[in-house]
Design a protein around this motif. Structure first.
Motif, PDB file in Angstrom:
ATOM      1  N   SER A 125      61.409  32.944  55.081  1.00  0.00           N
ATOM      2  CA  SER A 125      61.429  31.900  53.719  1.00  0.00           C
ATOM      3  C   SER A 125      63.117  32.837  52.318  1.00  0.00           C
ATOM      4  O   SER A 125      63.540  31.636  52.708  1.00  0.00           O
ATOM      5  N   THR A 126      62.639  32.947  52.240  1.00  0.00           N
ATOM      6  CA  THR A 126      63.716  33.432  50.423  1.00  0.00           C
ATOM      7  C   THR A 126      64.563  34.280  50.859  1.00  0.00           C
ATOM      8  O   THR A 126      65.448  33.275  50.748  1.00  0.00           O
ATOM      9  N   PRO A 127      64.900  35.114  52.276  1.00  0.00           N
ATOM     10  CA  PRO A 127      66.761  34.551  52.622  1.00  0.00           C
ATOM     11  C   PRO A 127      67.161  33.519  53.241  1.00  0.00           C
ATOM     12  O   PRO A 127      68.052  33.718  52.580  1.00  0.00           O
ATOM     13  N   ALA A 128      66.929  32.966  54.049  1.00  0.00           N
ATOM     14  CA  ALA A 128      66.874  31.799  54.661  1.00  0.00           C
ATOM     15  C   ALA A 128      67.092  30.617  53.120  1.00  0.00           C
ATOM     16  O   ALA A 128      68.271  29.981  52.878  1.00  0.00           O
ATOM     17  N   PHE A 129      66.520  30.410  52.197  1.00  0.00           N
ATOM     18  CA  PHE A 129      66.365  29.579  50.794  1.00  0.00           C
ATOM     19  C   PHE A 129      67.698  29.882  50.468  1.00  0.00           C
ATOM     20  O   PHE A 129      68.348  28.729  49.714  1.00  0.00           O
ATOM     21  N   PHE A 130      67.842  30.754  49.598  1.00  0.00           N
ATOM     22  CA  PHE A 130      68.844  31.903  48.832  1.00  0.00           C
ATOM     23  C   PHE A 130      70.320  31.647  49.641  1.00  0.00           C
ATOM     24  O   PHE A 130      70.963  32.049  48.888  1.00  0.00           O
ATOM     25  N   SER A 131      69.696  32.027  50.762  1.00  0.00           N
ATOM     26  CA  SER A 131      71.320  32.151  51.762  1.00  0.00           C
ATOM     27  C   SER A 131      71.798  30.262  50.666  1.00  0.00           C
ATOM     28  O   SER A 131      72.948  29.758  50.755  1.00  0.00           O
ATOM     29  N   ALA A 132      70.974  29.312  51.722  1.00  0.00           N
ATOM     30  CA  ALA A 132      71.319  28.018  51.494  1.00  0.00           C
ATOM     31  C   ALA A 132      71.487  27.889  49.844  1.00  0.00           C
ATOM     32  O   ALA A 132      72.426  26.956  49.786  1.00  0.00           O
ATOM     33  N   ILE A 133      71.025  28.253  49.167  1.00  0.00           N
ATOM     34  CA  ILE A 133      71.401  27.496  47.056  1.00  0.00           C
ATOM     35  C   ILE A 133      72.081  28.519  47.226  1.00  0.00           C
ATOM     36  O   ILE A 133      73.151  27.709  46.514  1.00  0.00           O
ATOM     37  N   PHE A 134      73.183  29.466  47.157  1.00  0.00           N
ATOM     38  CA  PHE A 134      74.002  30.162  47.387  1.00  0.00           C
ATOM     39  C   PHE A 134      75.365  29.212  47.802  1.00  0.00           C
ATOM     40  O   PHE A 134      75.945  29.617  47.134  1.00  0.00           O
ATOM     41  N   ALA A 135      74.922  28.716  49.079  1.00  0.00           N
ATOM     42  CA  ALA A 135      75.894  28.542  49.798  1.00  0.00           C
ATOM     43  C   ALA A 135      76.680  27.166  48.907  1.00  0.00           C
ATOM     44  O   ALA A 135      77.651  26.957  49.026  1.00  0.00           O
ATOM     45  N   THR A 136      75.921  26.624  48.398  1.00  0.00           N
ATOM     46  CA  THR A 136      75.908  25.433  47.107  1.00  0.00           C
ATOM     47  C   THR A 136      77.232  25.875  46.405  1.00  0.00           C
ATOM     48  O   THR A 136      77.412  24.992  45.142  1.00  0.00           O
ATOM     49  N   ALA A 137      77.201  27.425  45.864  1.00  0.00           N
ATOM     50  CA  ALA A 137      77.993  27.755  44.664  1.00  0.00           C
ATOM     51  C   ALA A 137      78.722  28.717  44.742  1.00  0.00           C
ATOM     52  O   ALA A 137      79.001  29.056  45.807  1.00  0.00           O
ATOM     53  N   GLN A 176      79.235  29.894  39.475  1.00  0.00           N
ATOM     54  CA  GLN A 176      77.615  28.992  38.892  1.00  0.00           C
ATOM     55  C   GLN A 176      76.699  30.365  39.754  1.00  0.00           C
ATOM     56  O   GLN A 176      75.682  29.118  40.480  1.00  0.00           O
ATOM     57  N   ARG A 177      76.754  31.331  40.502  1.00  0.00           N
ATOM     58  CA  ARG A 177      76.352  32.268  41.072  1.00  0.00           C
ATOM     59  C   ARG A 177      74.978  32.314  39.307  1.00  0.00           C
ATOM     60  O   ARG A 177      73.496  32.168  40.130  1.00  0.00           O
ATOM     61  N   GLY A 178      75.023  32.577  38.733  1.00  0.00           N
ATOM     62  CA  GLY A 178      74.230  32.727  38.260  1.00  0.00           C
ATOM     63  C   GLY A 178      73.592  30.950  36.903  1.00  0.00           C
ATOM     64  O   GLY A 178      72.110  32.004  37.348  1.00  0.00           O
ATOM     65  N   ALA A 179      73.749  30.019  37.786  1.00  0.00           N
ATOM     66  CA  ALA A 179      72.974  29.162  37.690  1.00  0.00           C
ATOM     67  C   ALA A 179      72.645  28.282  38.974  1.00  0.00           C
ATOM     68  O   ALA A 179      71.300  28.546  38.797  1.00  0.00           O
ATOM     69  N   ALA A 180      73.000  29.438  39.526  1.00  0.00           N
ATOM     70  CA  ALA A 180      72.226  28.893  40.934  1.00  0.00           C
ATOM     71  C   ALA A 180      70.691  29.853  41.118  1.00  0.00           C
ATOM     72  O   ALA A 180      69.625  29.678  41.597  1.00  0.00           O
TER      73      ALA A 180
END
Length: 394
Positions: A312-324, A328-332
């Motif tokens: 869960s955590t690796p997948a969600f962080f990967s998805a979130i950083f894919a939007t940045a 923008q990585r600090g804000a993400a």
């Protein structure tokens, strides 16, 4: 030859800087683990306060951490990752050292608020730095390995605290936590600044809006995890499990070895699809726990829940950083990590309210329903094509 070597080096995941960052995080979170054991005993012992005072001191940390994560993300994008990481670890070292000499609950609470500032700075910048250091297409793998520093640190900290308190009292334990953060500062010198040169035009946003939708799914995963952690020991006792800590052993072992074994395969599946499956596994595990009337069922439910946490955590962080974009990585990172504070604080509280009316099984059942709904929400997001937000114009 040199150009070829540089290309190969840029594709490597486990580099000196990657290892230094992970080790610094291990030192930082081991200090947090020391505080998990030492803080309530110190407050209710030498300081002569109550369990309520211990809870106040423990919870104060989350207040400043939650409020300041967006600012930390903005500064990490505008000023770089290194100042936030080293500043956060150094501030934590000072706060722990001061706690060794604190003689009142009010002062301890104040120092816990300071530690929340340190947490916001360190964690947000460290996650952004990890994304900076990771070759394209391997972020899920990087997160799987890197997250072990947090798990191992929080697991190793309490027994270390017990040893230090037995050896020299609470003052030695707090000074030990301070030294761990000093070691983190030293290790971070090997990491250096990771912000890409292309990130110099960061727009300084506080909240990365494209990350909000997947962060909601991440929040659900943390609520599920928080509910499990808060009530699994009591549930094991209720069904007559001889070793009430055994479900936690199963949980921790599954997460650690699962991330080591599966890290290289995580990036082969679309992040949000994997995240949805992880939530479904967690929901299934919680449902098994809700229906469990035997020790075996409790252990099976714990293993299923942990299997979801592996991904869960690796997948969600990967998805979130894919939007940045890089700038923008600090804000993400800040937007995602706010879900940690909200989920770990709000999940057990909400589950506790349900448990008062319907018992622990009812709390697990409610968490299972919410988690499965989160799986559906996350799967719906997977059908959309996620792109980084456009970089600000020059």
């Amino acid at each position: 030859m040199t150009a070829t070597a540089n290309v190969l080096d840029s594709q490597r995941l486990v580099t000196r800087r990657f290892v230094a960052l992970a080790t610094a995080e291990l030192a930082y979170f081991t200090a947090d683990g020391v505080a998990i054991l030492a803080l309530p005993l110190h407050v209710t012992g030498p300081l002569g306060s109550s369990e309520r005072g211990a809870g106040l001191a423990f919870g104060a940390f989350a207040v400043t951490a939650l409020l300041l994560r967006p600012l930390a993300g903005r500064l990490a994008d505008l000023r770089g990752r290194r100042p936030l990481m080293t500043g956060g670890a150094a501030l934590a070292a000072l706060a722990y050292a001061a706690t060794a000499y604190a003689d009142s609950l009010a002062l301890v609470v104040l120092l816990r608020l300071v530690l929340g500032v340190a947490e916001a700075a360190f964690f947000v910048a460290a996650m952004a730095a990890l994304a900076d250091l990771t070759p394209e297409g391997r972020l899920g793998e990087a997160l799987s390995y890197n997250s072990l520093g947090l798990y191992v640190g929080l697991a190793a900290g309490p027994p270390l605290a017990e040893l230090l308190v037995a050896t020299g009292g609470f003052r030695v334990a707090w000074l030990g936590a301070a030294l761990l953060n000093v070691a983190a500062v030293a290790l971070l010198r090997l990491v250096g600044e990771t912000r890409p040169p292309s990130a110099h035009e960061a727009d300084g946003t506080l909240v990365h809006r494209p990350a909000l939708a997947p962060a909601l799914g991440f929040l659900v995963s943390i609520v599920a995890m928080g509910t499990f952690l808060a009530f699994i020991t009591l549930h094991a006792q209720d069904v007559g499990l001889a070793g009430t800590s055994l479900p936690m052993v199963v949980y921790g072992t599954t997460v650690v070895f699962g991330r080591l074994a599966c890290g290289r395969f995580i990036d082969r599946v679309r992040p949000l699809v994997l995240a949805s499956g992880a939530l479904a596994a967690m929901g299934g595990g919680l449902l098994v726990l809700a229906l469990a009337t035997t020790p075996t069922a409790v252990l099976v439910g714990s293993a299923m829940t942990a299997a979801g946490v592996v991904f869960s955590t690796p997948a969600f962080f990967s998805a979130i950083f894919a939007t940045a974009a890089p700038e923008q990585r600090g804000a993400a990172s800040a937007t995602a990590s706010m879900a940690l504070d909200l989920g770990l604080a709000g999940g057990p509280v909400a589950a506790g309210l349900v448990a008062e009316r319907h018992g622990i099984a009812g709390a697990f059942a409610a968490a299972a329903i919410v988690t499965c709904a989160g799986a559906g929400w996350t799967l719906s997001l997977a059908r959309r094509r996620v792109r980084p937000s456009p970089a600000p114009r020059a």
